[in-house]
Design an enzyme around this catalytic site. Structure first.
Site, PDB file in Angstrom:
ATOM      1  N   LEU A 171     -22.435 -53.909   8.466  1.00  0.00           N
ATOM      2  CA  LEU A 171     -21.265 -54.090   7.599  1.00  0.00           C
ATOM      3  C   LEU A 171     -21.004 -52.915   6.676  1.00  0.00           C
ATOM      4  O   LEU A 171     -20.090 -52.955   5.869  1.00  0.00           O
ATOM      5  CB  LEU A 171     -21.414 -55.369   6.763  1.00  0.00           C
ATOM      6  CG  LEU A 171     -21.359 -56.656   7.565  1.00  0.00           C
ATOM      7  CD1 LEU A 171     -21.544 -57.855   6.651  1.00  0.00           C
ATOM      8  CD2 LEU A 171     -20.060 -56.774   8.331  1.00  0.00           C
ATOM      9  N   TYR A 172     -21.801 -51.855   6.759  1.00  0.00           N
ATOM     10  CA  TYR A 172     -21.530 -50.688   5.922  1.00  0.00           C
ATOM     11  C   TYR A 172     -20.303 -49.987   6.485  1.00  0.00           C
ATOM     12  O   TYR A 172     -20.086 -50.010   7.690  1.00  0.00           O
ATOM     13  CB  TYR A 172     -22.714 -49.735   5.949  1.00  0.00           C
ATOM     14  CG  TYR A 172     -23.933 -50.199   5.193  1.00  0.00           C
ATOM     15  CD1 TYR A 172     -23.923 -51.341   4.405  1.00  0.00           C
ATOM     16  CD2 TYR A 172     -25.105 -49.483   5.264  1.00  0.00           C
ATOM     17  CE1 TYR A 172     -25.055 -51.735   3.720  1.00  0.00           C
ATOM     18  CE2 TYR A 172     -26.248 -49.864   4.581  1.00  0.00           C
ATOM     19  CZ  TYR A 172     -26.213 -51.001   3.812  1.00  0.00           C
ATOM     20  OH  TYR A 172     -27.334 -51.386   3.141  1.00  0.00           O
ATOM     21  N   PRO A 173     -19.525 -49.350   5.692  1.00  0.00           N
ATOM     22  CA  PRO A 173     -19.628 -49.178   4.248  1.00  0.00           C
ATOM     23  C   PRO A 173     -19.065 -50.367   3.483  1.00  0.00           C
ATOM     24  O   PRO A 173     -18.442 -51.250   4.062  1.00  0.00           O
ATOM     25  CB  PRO A 173     -18.790 -47.927   3.986  1.00  0.00           C
ATOM     26  CG  PRO A 173     -17.760 -47.953   5.060  1.00  0.00           C
ATOM     27  CD  PRO A 173     -18.419 -48.576   6.264  1.00  0.00           C
TER      28      PRO A 173
END
Length: 124
Positions: free
Chosen positions: A90-92
């Site tokens: 799920l980054y950023p």
């Protein structure tokens, strides 16, 4: 960057990185030789040895540019010896940012590795 912020504002990522780099390079009396070596730890029940310090990437792609990510990688990996880089699906963050796109942090790591092939295989 510091000139565009109020005096009481926290320094931005590039200013913090610049200060850390200046410190590491001896601008504040600590030479590279004097900087303590990062301790190593076994990762879980694996046989992987990682540095105690890990480079987090959760701001790359929304709060930090690719250029800033590369500067952080140069400092952490090349100058400090970090071999442990944290990424997540799920980054950023934040996920609500209009420019958010899953995998952007990994793309930045990939472009840094393309520019620095001698470091491929040395990280976890």
């Amino acid at each position: 960057e510091a000139l565009s912020k109020p005096a009481d504002a926290a320094p931005g990522p590039m200013l913090r990185l610049s200060l850390l780099s200046a410190f590491a390079r001896g601008a504040y009396g600590m030479t590279t030789a004097a900087r303590p070596k990062l301790a190593m730890r076994t990762l879980g029940s694996s046989n992987l040895e990682v540095t105690e310090a890990c480079l987090g990437t959760m701001t790359w792609g929304v709060q930090n540019s690719e250029e800033e990510a590369h500067a952080q990688l140069d400092y952490a990996v090349k100058e400090c010896g970090v071999n442990f880089i944290d990424t997540a699906e799920l980054y950023p963050v934040p996920l609500t940012a209009p420019e958010w796109r899953a995998g952007k942090t990994e793309e930045f790591i990939g472009s840094w590795l393309s520019a620095n092939p001698e470091w491929r295989g040395k990280g976890v």
